[in-house]
Scaffold this active site. Sequence first.
Site, mmCIF file in Angstrom:
data_model
loop_
_atom_site.group_PDB
_atom_site.id
_atom_site.type_symbol
_atom_site.label_atom_id
_atom_site.label_comp_id
_atom_site.label_asym_id
_atom_site.label_seq_id
_atom_site.Cartn_x
_atom_site.Cartn_y
_atom_site.Cartn_z
ATOM 1 N N HIS A 101 -9.222 -7.321 -0.407
ATOM 2 C CA HIS A 101 -10.519 -6.725 -0.045
ATOM 3 C C HIS A 101 -11.646 -7.233 -0.952
ATOM 4 O O HIS A 101 -12.563 -6.484 -1.299
ATOM 5 C CB HIS A 101 -10.471 -5.198 -0.111
ATOM 6 C CG HIS A 101 -9.528 -4.577 0.879
ATOM 7 N ND1 HIS A 101 -9.930 -4.137 2.118
ATOM 8 C CD2 HIS A 101 -8.199 -4.311 0.808
ATOM 9 C CE1 HIS A 101 -8.885 -3.627 2.765
ATOM 10 N NE2 HIS A 101 -7.828 -3.725 2.002
ATOM 11 N N ASN A 128 -8.760 1.843 6.660
ATOM 12 C CA ASN A 128 -9.035 0.583 7.363
ATOM 13 C C ASN A 128 -9.597 0.896 8.747
ATOM 14 O O ASN A 128 -9.602 2.061 9.166
ATOM 15 C CB ASN A 128 -7.750 -0.226 7.543
ATOM 16 C CG ASN A 128 -7.376 -1.023 6.290
ATOM 17 O OD1 ASN A 128 -8.176 -1.203 5.377
ATOM 18 N ND2 ASN A 128 -6.144 -1.502 6.257
ATOM 19 N N HIS A 138 -9.783 4.785 -4.947
ATOM 20 C CA HIS A 138 -8.387 5.097 -5.260
ATOM 21 C C HIS A 138 -7.912 6.250 -4.366
ATOM 22 O O HIS A 138 -8.489 7.334 -4.431
ATOM 23 C CB HIS A 138 -8.292 5.499 -6.735
ATOM 24 C CG HIS A 138 -6.897 5.795 -7.195
ATOM 25 N ND1 HIS A 138 -5.783 5.501 -6.456
ATOM 26 C CD2 HIS A 138 -6.448 6.354 -8.331
ATOM 27 C CE1 HIS A 138 -4.710 5.870 -7.124
ATOM 28 N NE2 HIS A 138 -5.079 6.406 -8.259
ATOM 29 N N TYR A 174 -4.012 1.472 -7.547
ATOM 30 C CA TYR A 174 -5.479 1.365 -7.579
ATOM 31 C C TYR A 174 -6.094 1.529 -8.965
ATOM 32 O O TYR A 174 -7.056 0.848 -9.296
ATOM 33 C CB TYR A 174 -6.104 2.335 -6.568
ATOM 34 C CG TYR A 174 -5.897 1.873 -5.141
ATOM 35 C CD1 TYR A 174 -4.638 1.917 -4.550
ATOM 36 C CD2 TYR A 174 -6.940 1.348 -4.388
ATOM 37 C CE1 TYR A 174 -4.428 1.478 -3.248
ATOM 38 C CE2 TYR A 174 -6.740 0.911 -3.090
ATOM 39 C CZ TYR A 174 -5.485 0.974 -2.526
ATOM 40 O OH TYR A 174 -5.283 0.527 -1.248
HETATM 41 FE FE1 HDD Z 1 -5.189 -1.185 -0.612
HETATM 42 C C1 HDD Z 1 -7.992 -2.223 -2.187
HETATM 43 C C2 HDD Z 1 -7.101 -0.082 2.038
HETATM 44 C C3 HDD Z 1 -2.325 -0.448 1.143
HETATM 45 C C4 HDD Z 1 -3.350 -1.967 -3.305
HETATM 46 N N1 HDD Z 1 -7.161 -1.169 -0.166
HETATM 47 C C5 HDD Z 1 -8.163 -1.635 -0.943
HETATM 48 C C6 HDD Z 1 -9.422 -1.448 -0.297
HETATM 49 C C7 HDD Z 1 -9.171 -0.844 0.898
HETATM 50 C C8 HDD Z 1 -7.743 -0.662 0.970
HETATM 51 C C9 HDD Z 1 -10.172 -0.448 1.947
HETATM 52 C C10 HDD Z 1 -10.769 -1.881 -0.835
HETATM 53 C C11 HDD Z 1 -11.450 -0.782 -1.571
HETATM 54 C C12 HDD Z 1 -12.813 -1.228 -2.013
HETATM 55 O O1 HDD Z 1 -13.670 -1.427 -1.129
HETATM 56 O O2 HDD Z 1 -12.995 -1.397 -3.205
HETATM 57 N N2 HDD Z 1 -4.787 -0.487 1.238
HETATM 58 C C13 HDD Z 1 -5.706 -0.008 2.135
HETATM 59 C C14 HDD Z 1 -5.019 0.621 3.235
HETATM 60 C C15 HDD Z 1 -3.687 0.505 2.998
HETATM 61 C C16 HDD Z 1 -3.545 -0.173 1.731
HETATM 62 C C17 HDD Z 1 -5.716 1.256 4.409
HETATM 63 C C18 HDD Z 1 -2.527 0.987 3.804
HETATM 64 C C19 HDD Z 1 -2.575 2.002 4.601
HETATM 65 N N3 HDD Z 1 -3.210 -1.232 -0.992
HETATM 66 C C20 HDD Z 1 -2.188 -0.850 -0.153
HETATM 67 C C21 HDD Z 1 -0.929 -0.923 -0.862
HETATM 68 C C22 HDD Z 1 -1.207 -1.342 -2.144
HETATM 69 C C23 HDD Z 1 -2.650 -1.530 -2.188
HETATM 70 C C24 HDD Z 1 0.417 -0.566 -0.275
HETATM 71 C C25 HDD Z 1 -0.307 -1.582 -3.304
HETATM 72 C C26 HDD Z 1 0.855 -1.064 -3.495
HETATM 73 N N4 HDD Z 1 -5.588 -2.026 -2.402
HETATM 74 C C27 HDD Z 1 -4.688 -2.205 -3.377
HETATM 75 C C28 HDD Z 1 -5.289 -2.705 -4.679
HETATM 76 C C29 HDD Z 1 -6.797 -2.774 -4.316
HETATM 77 C C30 HDD Z 1 -6.826 -2.340 -2.859
HETATM 78 C C31 HDD Z 1 -4.655 -3.921 -5.241
HETATM 79 C C32 HDD Z 1 -7.531 -4.090 -4.598
HETATM 80 C C33 HDD Z 1 -8.866 -3.709 -5.176
HETATM 81 C C34 HDD Z 1 -8.748 -2.310 -5.468
HETATM 82 O O3 HDD Z 1 -7.538 -1.835 -5.061
HETATM 83 O O4 HDD Z 1 -9.582 -1.619 -6.005
HETATM 84 O O5 HDD Z 1 -5.051 -1.810 -5.698
#
Ligand code: HDD
Length: 724
Positions: A80, A153, A344, A367
């Site tokens: 993202h 999402n 988060h 997160y």
């Molecule tokens: Fe995630 C970012 C949505 C599964 C780990 N995720 C992130 C963002 C969104 C989502 C919208 C961007 C937030 C922003 O604008 O800063 N993610 C989802 C959705 C998921 C999902 C809808 C499943 C239903 N994500 C998911 C899993 C993991 C992560 C299973 C890890 C185990 N997601 C992350 C992250 C991020 C992230 C690596 C990257 C940047 C951040 O968190 O802040 O932790």
Amino acid sequence: MAKKETSKTKEIDNLKINDLAKNTESGQGEFLTTNHGLRINDDQNSLKAGERGATLLEDFHFREKITHFDHERIPERIVHARGSAAHGYFELHESMSKYTKAKFLQTPGKQTPVFVRFSTVAGSRGSSDLARDPRGFAVKFYTEEGNYDLVGNNIPVFFIQDALKFPDLIHAVKPEPHNEMPQAGSAHDTFWDFVSLMPESMHMIMWAMSDRAIPRSLRMMEGFGIHTFRFINENNKSVFVKFHWKPVLGVHSVTWDEAQKISGKDTDYHRRDLWEAIETGNFPEWNFGVQIVAEEDEHKFDFDLLDPTKIIPEEIVPVQIIGKMTLNRNPDNFFAETEQVAFHPGHIVSGIDFSNDPLLQGRLFSYTDTQLSRLGGPNFHEIPINRPIAPVHNNQRDGIMRQTINTGQSSYNPNATGNGCPFQAGAADGGFVSYNERIDARKVRARSQSFFDHFSQATLFYNSQSETEKNHIVDALLFELGKLETEAIRVRVVGMLTQVDKTLAEKVAEGLGIPVPKAPEEPMNQSIPADGDPMKFQPIKVESSLKSSAALSMENTVKDSIKTRQVAILAADGIDDISLNTMKEALEAAGAQTKIIAPHLGFIATATSKQIKVDQSFLTAASVLFDAVYVPDGKRSATALKEEPDAIHFINEAYKHCKAIAADGSGVDFIYLTAVGVKIQNEDKADKNNLATGVLLNRDSKEFINAIAQHRFWEREKRGKVPA
Ligand code: HDD
């Protein structure tokens, strides 16, 4: 046009904007200084040993400026990375007090400030907005009880069921590690290799291959919390809940051909659209809905509520609309707000709790962890955009870049030196108490059998699509799989498609020039424990009790407005005043935005010699950046347009993408010259001026407005496209 409320007018009421004001800075009318407040006398020349001499180490201004510059970038989000955000507020309309004690969901009329970030998933920070990808839809509610983040999402399901597989999924979809290609695209071997071995991804794949993954606008897409969460009320009674955002302007997408062209013409297409809508007072709005399931009904569905690859069809549990979110203010500073905001799913408030969805459970770890490397340390909650408007008091101390100056002797609990403060809060004082769910289980690395139906809802989604939408899914699969280098992956994916829908699989196989594989006999699920029985881990064939769901097709979305739609008016010197003005005024009165596109910038003269300002020339404008096109009357104007290949291409391309087209008087003669004109004269004669084709050869603004509101005339795809 009536002057609209500007993007800044609501800020007086918005507690978060007031809070941010403590940190905003403007240099207007001020002297230039160093970071330490010393006024700078010369910002043009470094300090040198003589005019032509070497720069002196002593030059503290030079060193400070360059050092700061050298460290301006932070790591982009691991996923993202590409995103755009805005401020606004959420207003509750229906009290949820029966289900939850969350304060922001109690009193109708209550407004809560929000900051919302939309994103693509796979691409880097500078990648195109129009990639085929799910869109992130992350909402931070600044409630009086602390921040509540709904990190969702625009697609209501996910690729995988267990967070342990997230790094694998992301490694597969990101550019391949040996050559860092392709950027922001899933059309490559590693992604489809993974998918072909993970049948649980099939439902999400159907959504991702549909036009949902290429929205017309961030303002015209749905949002979903995806996981099942819990509401908990004052009496500690819990219900399950799923969250929905429904855009007031309806759910609309572009076509894949358009998406690819927009990526070249305007990489910032969605970002610009969001920004401009807010700047012009066309505030994006979403209704907020919930699906509530009583705890005792947890097992009454033919899928598991904890499985994030499943929706609860709206026909089974209706979405109850409880409020509305409005985005009414652009950020002041992209980095400070949009880039530094940290969402988060674990940021919750009393009255909301998690379910045991294994994807959600894993997210609860990831997160905060990622912010440590992205934002540099444990104090990211103090960054203005992240700090709550609720007071923060605890015994956490120090760490890199700590801002808070905690006073007093004690930084531990229990303490007597600080009179026991800060106190723990009882539930009555809003202290968060986890839902006391009864758990009686063995510690196992396992997955419930109730998670092994991977296809029934993929089929449900596919069955719910209109014919056009189905065709677009086939085309998307043909594009994506067509880009693969490894034939075996194609074969495996098509094998998987046979489980979703036979005709779909046949069409894709035909397009790829491969035989339709038999239903896979090989074990499809790779996560089989060494000592497990492979058959136990095979997908289970389940017939969905529902054959189709109207809510899943974008064809059924609201089509009653042309607000913020972009209409191109093709014009040149000699344009007819009335033909131009009556249509332009009618469109703008209905909320559309019109742009005059002419062979050159500056001004054109109308038939009565009035000067009209040109908005864009054919060099910078393109039909893919507009929703509709109008060619007014005017003999000289039409003759000039006929000489302009880009004007002809404009019409042909708008037709190819099934957009509303109108022409008046000599404008019609111009249209007849294009491939569209030839086509409608030969094939569509009977349909002239008919809404089925969306090509209107008159200046009936009512009909044109109605046509634009239909978004697209897919009927044309059946008649064969024009070359463009
Ligand atoms: Fe995630 C970012 C949505 C599964 C780990 N995720 C992130 C963002 C969104 C989502 C919208 C961007 C937030 C922003 O604008 O800063 N993610 C989802 C959705 C998921 C999902 C809808 C499943 C239903 N994500 C998911 C899993 C993991 C992560 C299973 C890890 C185990 N997601 C992350 C992250 C991020 C992230 C690596 C990257 C940047 C951040 O968190 O802040 O932790």
